[in-house]
Enzyme design. Structure first.
Site, PDB file in Angstrom:
ATOM      1  N   THR A  37     -94.204 -53.823  -1.628  1.00 16.55           N
ATOM      2  CA  THR A  37     -93.493 -53.166  -2.349  1.00 16.55           C
ATOM      3  C   THR A  37     -93.734 -53.435  -3.747  1.00 16.55           C
ATOM      4  O   THR A  37     -93.268 -54.503  -4.417  1.00 16.55           O
ATOM      5  CB  THR A  37     -92.018 -53.353  -1.912  1.00 16.55           C
ATOM      6  OG1 THR A  37     -91.733 -53.012  -0.359  1.00 16.55           O
ATOM      7  CG2 THR A  37     -90.707 -52.763  -2.625  1.00 16.55           C
ATOM      8  N   LYS A  58     -89.739 -46.030  -0.862  1.00 15.42           N
ATOM      9  CA  LYS A  58     -89.385 -47.667  -0.834  1.00 15.42           C
ATOM     10  C   LYS A  58     -87.954 -47.807  -1.195  1.00 15.42           C
ATOM     11  O   LYS A  58     -87.354 -48.564  -0.910  1.00 15.42           O
ATOM     12  CB  LYS A  58     -90.485 -48.489  -0.775  1.00 15.42           C
ATOM     13  CG  LYS A  58     -90.028 -50.011  -0.326  1.00 15.42           C
ATOM     14  CD  LYS A  58     -89.730 -49.941   1.080  1.00 15.42           C
ATOM     15  CE  LYS A  58     -89.269 -51.603   1.577  1.00 15.42           C
ATOM     16  NZ  LYS A  58     -90.313 -52.524   1.611  1.00 15.42           N
ATOM     17  N   LYS A  66     -86.442 -58.848  -5.913  1.00 16.60           N
ATOM     18  CA  LYS A  66     -87.484 -58.023  -6.619  1.00 16.60           C
ATOM     19  C   LYS A  66     -87.514 -56.691  -6.474  1.00 16.60           C
ATOM     20  O   LYS A  66     -87.563 -55.937  -7.401  1.00 16.60           O
ATOM     21  CB  LYS A  66     -88.842 -58.578  -6.258  1.00 16.60           C
ATOM     22  CG  LYS A  66     -89.999 -57.967  -6.968  1.00 16.60           C
ATOM     23  CD  LYS A  66     -90.623 -56.851  -5.922  1.00 16.60           C
ATOM     24  CE  LYS A  66     -91.155 -57.585  -4.656  1.00 16.60           C
ATOM     25  NZ  LYS A  66     -91.664 -56.898  -3.687  1.00 16.60           N
TER      26      LYS A  66
END
Length: 292
Positions: free
Chosen positions: A99, A174, A242
């Site tokens: 990701t 995502k 993150k």
């Protein structure tokens, strides 16, 4: 894809280890590289071939899959004279399943195209369990013909596989996934805490609510862990932070306000400050129960 083709896999952490194992047990010759060899020992004992450098792995692979931690790690493994794109053969397929940022996926695609290398961004959802059981959701960005060529590989790793659009589209998808999870995790934690405070058996409450309108993956899979005090990481808090940071930055670029995401990140920031960054995302429960 021809089983004589060699797959290189970089990143054998919580998710990557199970994904790599599924490729190995499907009959592919698997070359692996990780910053620390210790985390790859189990795969090596099962037949994976260790490579000491990314250079060696890239030069000998027909398909290269990366599953690393942060965008800076993606940059490190793809760019520079010792990176994938400087050492992979023409017509190699590179698939970043980390990701990461949509802009970085686009940069990888552009440089890969200059070198006659095929690039796809393909982040996943489903956590450690989904990786182990080969039922990940895989969100892909890139060219249609490259997607079709790699679909047999994706089908070894997951069940819900969708080409979302041009390069970077997998990463944008995502971000939508992570935005949905962020606020949902707050609700799941608060629901479990409420049940306890009301004097109910939270496990019995779950039986009633997980199949109704409140149902979600987090409710069914992570709420039982909260109740039992299991905060082992299927997905690290530090990695979720993150992801939320990327999502907030991307939302700002497109002019979107995301107050739910902003709140969730602030809570996880507080949790990380308590030293919980290496626990699973369900450890948010520990913070919210303290608030109660």
């Amino acid at each position: 894809m021809d089983k004589n083709k060699k797959i290189g896999f970089i990143g054998t952490g919580v998710m990557g280890k199970s994904m790599a194992r599924n490729l190995l047990t499907s009959g592919y010759s698997l070359l692996i590289y990780n910053r620390t060899k210790d985390s790859a020992k189990e795969l090596i004992s099962q037949g994976a071939i260790w490579k000491d450098t990314i250079v060696d792995l890239a030069a000998q692979s027909d398909v290269i899959i990366t599953m690393v931690g942060f965008p800076k790690d993606v940059e490190e493994v793809y760019f520079g004279e010792n990176g994938i794109l400087s050492n992979a053969k023409p017509d190699t397929y590179v698939i970043d399943m980390t990701t990461s940022t949509p802009s970085l996926a686009q940069q990888i695609y552009a440089l890969a195209k200059e070198k006659d290398i095929h690039a796809l961004d393909a982040p996943v959802s489903g956590g450690e369990t989904g990786a182990k059981e080969a039922r990940l959701a895989i969100m892909v960005g890139g060219d249609q013909e490259d997607f079709e060529a790699m679909k047999p590989i994706f089908e070894i790793l997951g069940k819900n596989i969708v080409l979302q659009g041009k390069p970077g589209a997998g990463q944008h998808t995502k971000m939508s996934n992570q935005i949905a999870i962020a606020s949902n995790m707050i609700g799941v934690c608060e629901a479990v805490i409420y049940a306890k405070k009301a004097g109910l058996d939270p496990n019995k409450v779950l039986k009633s609510i997980e199949t109704g309108a409140a149902g979600s993956w987090s409710l069914s899979n992570l709420a039982p862990r909260m109740i039992s005090g299991d905060f082992y990481p299927g997905f690290y808090i530090k990695h979720f932070l993150k992801d939320m940071k990327i999502a907030l930055e991307e939302a700002k670029v497109i002019g979107l306000k995301t107050p739910g995401l902003k709140l969730a990140k602030s809570l996880y920031d507080e949790l990380e400050a308590r030293g919980e960054g290496n626990n699973g995302t369900q450890a948010l429960y520990k913070l919210l129960i303290d608030y109660s």
